[in-house]
Design a protein around this motif. Structure first.
Motif, PDB file in Angstrom:
ATOM      1  N   PHE A 167       0.592  -0.908  -0.300  1.00  0.00           N
ATOM      2  CA  PHE A 167      -0.212   0.165  -0.145  1.00  0.00           C
ATOM      3  C   PHE A 167       1.222   1.078  -0.025  1.00  0.00           C
ATOM      4  O   PHE A 167       1.738   1.680   1.059  1.00  0.00           O
ATOM      5  N   SER A 168       0.856   2.607  -1.044  1.00  0.00           N
ATOM      6  CA  SER A 168       0.838   2.754  -1.329  1.00  0.00           C
ATOM      7  C   SER A 168       0.857   4.865  -1.099  1.00  0.00           C
ATOM      8  O   SER A 168       0.082   4.651  -1.385  1.00  0.00           O
ATOM      9  N   ALA A 169       1.402   5.068  -0.107  1.00  0.00           N
ATOM     10  CA  ALA A 169       0.506   6.681   0.575  1.00  0.00           C
ATOM     11  C   ALA A 169       0.784   7.045  -0.773  1.00  0.00           C
ATOM     12  O   ALA A 169       1.600   7.294  -2.052  1.00  0.00           O
ATOM     13  N   PRO A 170      -0.590   8.343  -1.326  1.00  0.00           N
ATOM     14  CA  PRO A 170      -0.296   9.517  -2.165  1.00  0.00           C
ATOM     15  C   PRO A 170       0.979  10.220  -2.291  1.00  0.00           C
ATOM     16  O   PRO A 170       1.354  10.431  -1.062  1.00  0.00           O
ATOM     17  N   LYS A 171       2.115  10.413  -3.169  1.00  0.00           N
ATOM     18  CA  LYS A 171       3.318  11.637  -3.252  1.00  0.00           C
ATOM     19  C   LYS A 171       3.000  12.610  -1.745  1.00  0.00           C
ATOM     20  O   LYS A 171       3.829  12.857  -1.357  1.00  0.00           O
ATOM     21  N   SER A 172       1.947  13.522  -2.290  1.00  0.00           N
ATOM     22  CA  SER A 172       1.786  14.245  -1.500  1.00  0.00           C
ATOM     23  C   SER A 172       1.892  13.990   0.909  1.00  0.00           C
ATOM     24  O   SER A 172       1.317  14.379   1.212  1.00  0.00           O
ATOM     25  N   VAL A 173       0.963  13.198   0.254  1.00  0.00           N
ATOM     26  CA  VAL A 173       0.807  12.546   1.991  1.00  0.00           C
ATOM     27  C   VAL A 173       1.674  12.346   2.660  1.00  0.00           C
ATOM     28  O   VAL A 173       2.297  11.954   3.746  1.00  0.00           O
ATOM     29  N   SER A 174       2.761  11.359   1.486  1.00  0.00           N
ATOM     30  CA  SER A 174       4.274  11.128   1.888  1.00  0.00           C
ATOM     31  C   SER A 174       5.585  12.267   1.976  1.00  0.00           C
ATOM     32  O   SER A 174       6.004  12.375   3.663  1.00  0.00           O
ATOM     33  N   MET A 175       5.092  12.931   1.581  1.00  0.00           N
ATOM     34  CA  MET A 175       5.818  14.316   2.264  1.00  0.00           C
ATOM     35  C   MET A 175       5.633  14.987   3.471  1.00  0.00           C
ATOM     36  O   MET A 175       5.588  15.222   3.830  1.00  0.00           O
ATOM     37  N   GLN A 176       3.911  14.837   3.831  1.00  0.00           N
ATOM     38  CA  GLN A 176       3.116  15.495   4.807  1.00  0.00           C
ATOM     39  C   GLN A 176       4.464  14.859   5.446  1.00  0.00           C
ATOM     40  O   GLN A 176       4.262  15.244   6.943  1.00  0.00           O
TER      41      GLN A 176
ATOM     42  N   HIS B   7       5.161   3.902   2.250  1.00  0.00           N
ATOM     43  CA  HIS B   7       4.163   2.670   1.642  1.00  0.00           C
ATOM     44  C   HIS B   7       4.748   1.506   3.118  1.00  0.00           C
ATOM     45  O   HIS B   7       5.560   1.433   3.688  1.00  0.00           O
ATOM     46  N   THR B   8       3.741   0.344   2.757  1.00  0.00           N
ATOM     47  CA  THR B   8       3.850  -0.847   3.750  1.00  0.00           C
ATOM     48  C   THR B   8       3.168  -2.630   2.979  1.00  0.00           C
ATOM     49  O   THR B   8       2.621  -1.496   1.926  1.00  0.00           O
ATOM     50  N   HIS B   9       4.574  -2.662   2.928  1.00  0.00           N
ATOM     51  CA  HIS B   9       4.165  -4.435   2.648  1.00  0.00           C
ATOM     52  C   HIS B   9       3.599  -5.076   3.740  1.00  0.00           C
ATOM     53  O   HIS B   9       3.798  -5.191   5.052  1.00  0.00           O
ATOM     54  N   ALA B  10       2.308  -5.116   2.765  1.00  0.00           N
ATOM     55  CA  ALA B  10       1.844  -6.577   4.346  1.00  0.00           C
ATOM     56  C   ALA B  10       1.894  -7.906   4.185  1.00  0.00           C
ATOM     57  O   ALA B  10       1.561  -8.166   2.395  1.00  0.00           O
ATOM     58  N   VAL B  11       2.780  -8.636   4.212  1.00  0.00           N
ATOM     59  CA  VAL B  11       3.226 -10.276   3.746  1.00  0.00           C
ATOM     60  C   VAL B  11       1.783 -11.440   4.603  1.00  0.00           C
ATOM     61  O   VAL B  11       1.926 -11.298   6.066  1.00  0.00           O
ATOM     62  N   ILE B  12       1.732 -11.804   3.418  1.00  0.00           N
ATOM     63  CA  ILE B  12       0.813 -12.519   3.403  1.00  0.00           C
ATOM     64  C   ILE B  12       1.079 -13.881   3.868  1.00  0.00           C
ATOM     65  O   ILE B  12       1.864 -14.438   2.524  1.00  0.00           O
TER      66      ILE B  12
END
Length: 990
Positions: A86-95, A159-164
């Motif tokens: 799951f990757s956050a929008p770029k502006s969210v990552s910046m904030q 971003h988060t790697h959710a490993v199942i």
């Protein structure tokens, strides 16, 4: 954004290290954490231990038990699990990472957790009993989540790697490999859930969001697009590498982008970490980004609480229509969008579109509640429960319980009672598993009922123009086939207002109409009609959905128009002596068919529908031509194929018409296997170049997708040495948008061109002029710029008559083959016309018809080049563009793995050819199965009939095991009494 990637391989330690250790530096500050009921059952709590993770990826439980290893059939590598990133929008990552707002990071974490909670519900495991495969919904997973904060290009990327892990616990307590097919099916739905939850959390923190498109993508409103792009250096590296080859992301192949991505990928490491983050801060200052009063750019950190840009939820989104709640608005949008193309829509599709539209407005629970409300009040009609086999097989049926019972009775010869018992037990045990729910609308059901009612009312309501005996006498000695004679008789001897002519491809349906026109001329002469205005004669008016079909009708001497232009004509001049002929009726949707039939009924005219239900279906919802035939509309049937001159090709087409694809392929003389698509397309062009220029004019190259079509066009121009010899011109390529999308401002991408079909004086828009999309603003406002540079603002919910295009700039050289893509009545140009470029001088594009008369082109037209042109290269066509065409030779590119590959495509493609059809495919062995799949639209009436069948079955069926435990003993007594009766578990049916 969500990416789902299988974790395959034989080195579980390397996989574990990638997610949890010093490949990045995240484990030091934010170690991974466990999620899922499965993890709880195994006692996995707290931070993720790398050694423990490696064991789990290897299928080893904490108690030492080893789960049976599963392998990927293609690569023979172990299936260790799934990585859902799951990757956050770029502006969210910046904030979160540059400005240091920990609340934003926590919002991302919560959105991921909520999305994964939904994914966990989809967990399934298989089990085998007495040789039969059963499937159990376990609802528990072992998930390790690892939050990372930097892209490989050293940009901020939260971003988060959710490993199942490839494991789940069944009801019997045993741990088994995870059956994860359903997870891939709902990938877009889960992506929308994550974005929607994140947007809601951010609005709660006081941030305003900017919706970017109709897919739910968004950014924080206080960070501009230019500022975001400045923090996307990796993206720039890839684009620069593509530019060296003269390409962009839009026209590069997937393989090219993947190769360049790998070639330009820097390794991650933790060196200079502080320097990189300091660079982000400096760069933000240089760009003038205002992250808010408490950002770390001023030397301070955000705390655990307290919003950045004001408190509390933002005001309701002004993009919403007035008078609707957010959930009502987004679900209505999804219904309108999906039902424009299909009468019946699946629950995952409905949820996905609604959730994409609901970003920042409504959560998944509210959306589901609104769908349930509409079902309860009857606006949405839910399908009867349906089931599929636990072990998926190609072309396996999805049927209601009653459908399975009928299927088994036919397949195995069982009694009704035996089949009912078997199906009930199979559902109970899990060898038949629930299929996704489907929905239709009252509006769609009402429309289908109206179409059938209008036709039924029109039976026996008109006077035959000639008796059957008169027709037989008039056709004595003619070369018409038996089917064509029946068609002519249906046109002129019927007493029904509506009749159909169902004919296989190339059987001469249009020729039958021409013969009927000749008979009408004799009727007019006999009745002395047509000599005065007071006594007009019988006339035929031909209609067709597409421009190229209209052009073909005109070539046969008919008065022909597109359906769209017919509807827009105010004075249609129809009366009881008008016979409308609708060609290619099979590609006309329910909306247009109802409109046409009401016009015919009101005017007293007659309607003859020509078509083939086996070819491609309507782009719009419904299949009324097939429904009318099934409901008893008088229909003449033509089976005798006339088009194919080669006996083997004729046999191939006949077998394809009957659905017998293996036999059809036996009669195709040239089938070539080339696994790489570019090699496949090059082989087509090599064969294309071997024939003479005159023969090339009668070649049709059919591609499965627009992407393939464009590559074939490029290769053809290279082979013909046209590349680099012309000039580039601005052209417009129509964008496929539904009405719901066209009314939603964020659905318009920056750079699109809109063309008003009427004047919008308040907004300053002039009909036929081109305007470039600049941005979408709150309030459903679209900002566009005219050719004079003046800016205009429109609400597309109010300005609804807009054509939408994507600007392109192809090279046009003298000799290029092009296709007209928009009707231009003033120049007698029809959408679909194929022409050749003969001059590009003096600011004009001169085009000549590819058809000649007395050695010269039939016509020549000149188009001014100072405005964008509605044309495209025409060496290749998609199957929808090809339907209705006839050529000497057809070359077909078939990707057996493509969703577009079907019996419809195969049948239409090979039936275009008179002399030869050649197939170029990625896998000859897979070809019969790929082209055996038939794409068939579902109707609202069919769904309603399924519901009625279920209701009647419930009313009359005896109690079975699924009705309650009190009947189990009775069922056992029946089994003992009939030891040979079937029980439990579905076998694979063939």
């Amino acid at each position: 954004m969500l990416n789902v990637t299988p974790i395959r391989g034989n080195n579980q330690y390397a996989a574990a290290r990638y997610f949890s250790a010093a490949d990045d530096y995240y484990a030091k500050e934010t170690p991974g954490e466990w999620q899922g009921e499965g993890a709880e059952r195994l006692g996995l709590v707290g931070p993720v231990d790398q050694a423990q993770l490696a064991k789990l990826l290897d299928g080893k439980l904490p108690n030492g038990e080893k789960i049976h290893t599963t392998f990927n059939a293609e690569t023979n590598k172990r299936r260790m699990g799934l990585d859902m990133t799951f990757s956050a929008p770029k502006s969210v990552s910046m904030q979160a990472l540059v400005a240091g707002d920990k609340n934003v990071t926590l919002a991302h974490d919560r959105a991921v957790a909520k999305a994964m909670h939904h994914v966990e519900k989809l967990a399934q495991a298989r089990r085998k009993e007495q040789g039969k495969f059963l499937r159990e919904r376990t609802g528990n997973m072992v998930i390790g989540k690892f939050r990372h904060e930097m892209s490989r290009g050293k940009d901020p990327q939260l971003h988060t790697h959710a490993v199942i892990m490839n494991m789940t616990q069944r009801a019997d307590g045993k741990w088994r490999a995870l059956f994860n097919d359903d997870i891939f099916k709902v990938q877009h739905e889960v992506d929308a859930m994550y974005k929607g939850q994140l947007a809601l959390e951010l609005r709660e923190l006081g941030y305003e969001i900017r919706i970017l498109d109709g897919k739910g993508n968004f950014e924080l409103n206080h960070i501009s697009r230019e500022q975001i792009e400045a923090f996307s250096s990796r993206s720039k590296v890839i684009e620069e590498a593509l530019a060296k080859d003269g390409k962009t992301r839009a026209d590069a192949t997937t393989l090219e982008k993947q190769v360049i991505s790998m070639a330009t990928r820097p390794h991650k490491d933790e060196r200079d970490r502080d320097l990189v983050k300091q660079y982000w801060v400096t760069k933000s200052r240089d760009l003038g980004i205002d992250y808010g009063p408490q950002s770390r750019l001023d030397g301070r950190e955000y705390g655990e609480s307290g919003p950045a840009l004001g408190a509390g939820r933002s005001q309701p989104d002004p993009n919403l229509p007035a008078g609707l709640t957010p959930a009502q608005a987004v679900v209505q949008y999804a219904i309108n969008h999906l039902t424009e193309r299909e009468q019946v829509v699946s629950q995952p599709d409905l949820l996905t579109v609604a959730l994409q539209r609901s970003v920042g407005l409504a959560g998944p629970e509210q959306v589901r509640a609104e769908i349930a409300r509409l079902v309860h009040q009857g606006t949405l009609i839910e399908s009867a429960p349906a089931y599929s086999m636990a072990k998926p097989t190609e072309n396996a049926p999805v049927l209601s319980p009653a459908g399975w019972q009928a299927h088994l009775q036919e397949l195995k010869g069982w009694t009704d009672k035996q089949a009912k018992q078997y199906v009930a037990t199979a559902i109970e045990r899990g060898s038949l598993v629930p299929a996704e729910k489907r929905y239709t609308t009252q509006k769609g059901l009402k429309r289908e009922k109206a179409i059938l009612a209008i036709e039924h009312t029109g039976r026996g309501q008109v006077t035959p123009l000639m008796s059957k005996e008169q027709v037989a006498k008039a056709l004595e000695g003619s070369t018409l086939t038996a089917g064509q004679r029946q068609a002519v008789e249906a046109i002129v001897s019927t007493d029904n207002r509506f009749v159909g002519i169902q004919g296989d491809a190339g059987t001469g349906k249009t020729y039958s109409v021409e013969r009927a026109v000749q008979l009408l001329t004799s009727v007019n002469e006999a009745m002395n009609y047509g000599k005065t205005e007071d006594q007009p004669g019988y006339r035929i008016l031909a209609l067709a959905p597409y421009g190229n079909q209209v052009a073909a009708l005109k070539n046969e001497g008919m008065d022909a128009h597109t359906l769209a232009s017919f509807f827009s004509t105010k004075n249609k001049a129809l009366d009881d002596r008008t016979i409308l002929v609708l060609d290619e009726a099979g590609v006309v949707g329910a909306r247009q068919m109802e409109q046409l039939m009401r016009i015919v009924e009101k005017s007293g005219a007659r309607l003859v529908q020509l078509g083939d239900t086996k070819q491609t279906e309507a782009i719009e919802a419904g299949k009324p031509f097939a429904q009318l035939q099934q409901n008893g509309m008088q229909t003449a049937r033509i089976k005798e194929i006339q088009r194919q001159k080669d006996p083997e090709l004729k046999l191939a087409v006949e077998h394809a018409a009957d659905g017998n694809t293996p036999n059809s392929l036996l009669h195709i003389k040239h089938i070539e296997e080339l696994r790489n698509p570019t090699d496949r397309h090059q082989a087509i062009i090599n064969d294309y170049m071997k024939i003479t220029p005159k023969e090339r004019r009668e070649v049709l190259i059919v591609a499965g997708t627009n992407k393939d079509r464009k590559e074939i066009n490029t290769l053809a121009r290279k082979a013909l040495e046209l590349e680099g010899r012309g000039s580039k011109f601005d052209t417009l390529n129509r964008v496929d948008m539904t009405q719901a999308e066209r009314r939603y401002a964020p659905a318009y991408k920056i750079g699109m061109i809109i063309q008003p079909e009427k004047d919008y004086k308040k907004a300053g828009l002039v009909r036929g002029e081109n305007y470039t999309v600049e941005q979408a603003l709150p309030g459903n406002t679209l900002v566009v710029t005219g050719s004079d540079g003046q800016s205009h603002q429109i609400n597309p919910r109010q300005a609804t008559k807009l054509s939408v295009y994507k600007p392109e700039r192809p090279e046009l050289s003298i000799g290029d083959l092009v296709r007209i893509t928009r009707n231009t009545p003033s120049l007698d140009l029809t959408n679909g016309d194929r022409m050749q470029v003969v001059s590009t001088a003096n600011g004009m594009i001169e085009l000549a018809s590819t058809k000649e008369r007395d050695g010269k082109p039939e016509r020549v037209v000149k188009l001014p080049a100072n405005k964008p042109l509605h044309l495209e290269h025409a060496y290749s066509a998609t199957v929808h563009s090809a339907q209705g065409l006839t050529n000497d030779r057809v070359m077909i590119s078939v990707n057996t793995k493509s969703r577009t590959t079907s019996l419809n495509l195969f049948y239409v493609a090979i039936s275009r050819a008179r002399l030869e059809a050649r197939i170029y495919t990625d896998a000859i062995a897979d070809l019969p199965g790929a082209i055996a799949k038939r794409y068939d639209k579902t109707t609202a009436l069919a769904l309603q009939q399924e519901r009625e069948a279920q209701r009647l079955q419930k009313a009359h069926a005896p109690k079975t095991v699924v009705d309650g435990p009190k009947n189990e003993r009775a069922l056992e007594r029946e089994k003992r009494a009939r030891p040979n009766s079937p029980s439990g578990g579905m076998e694979r049916t063939k």
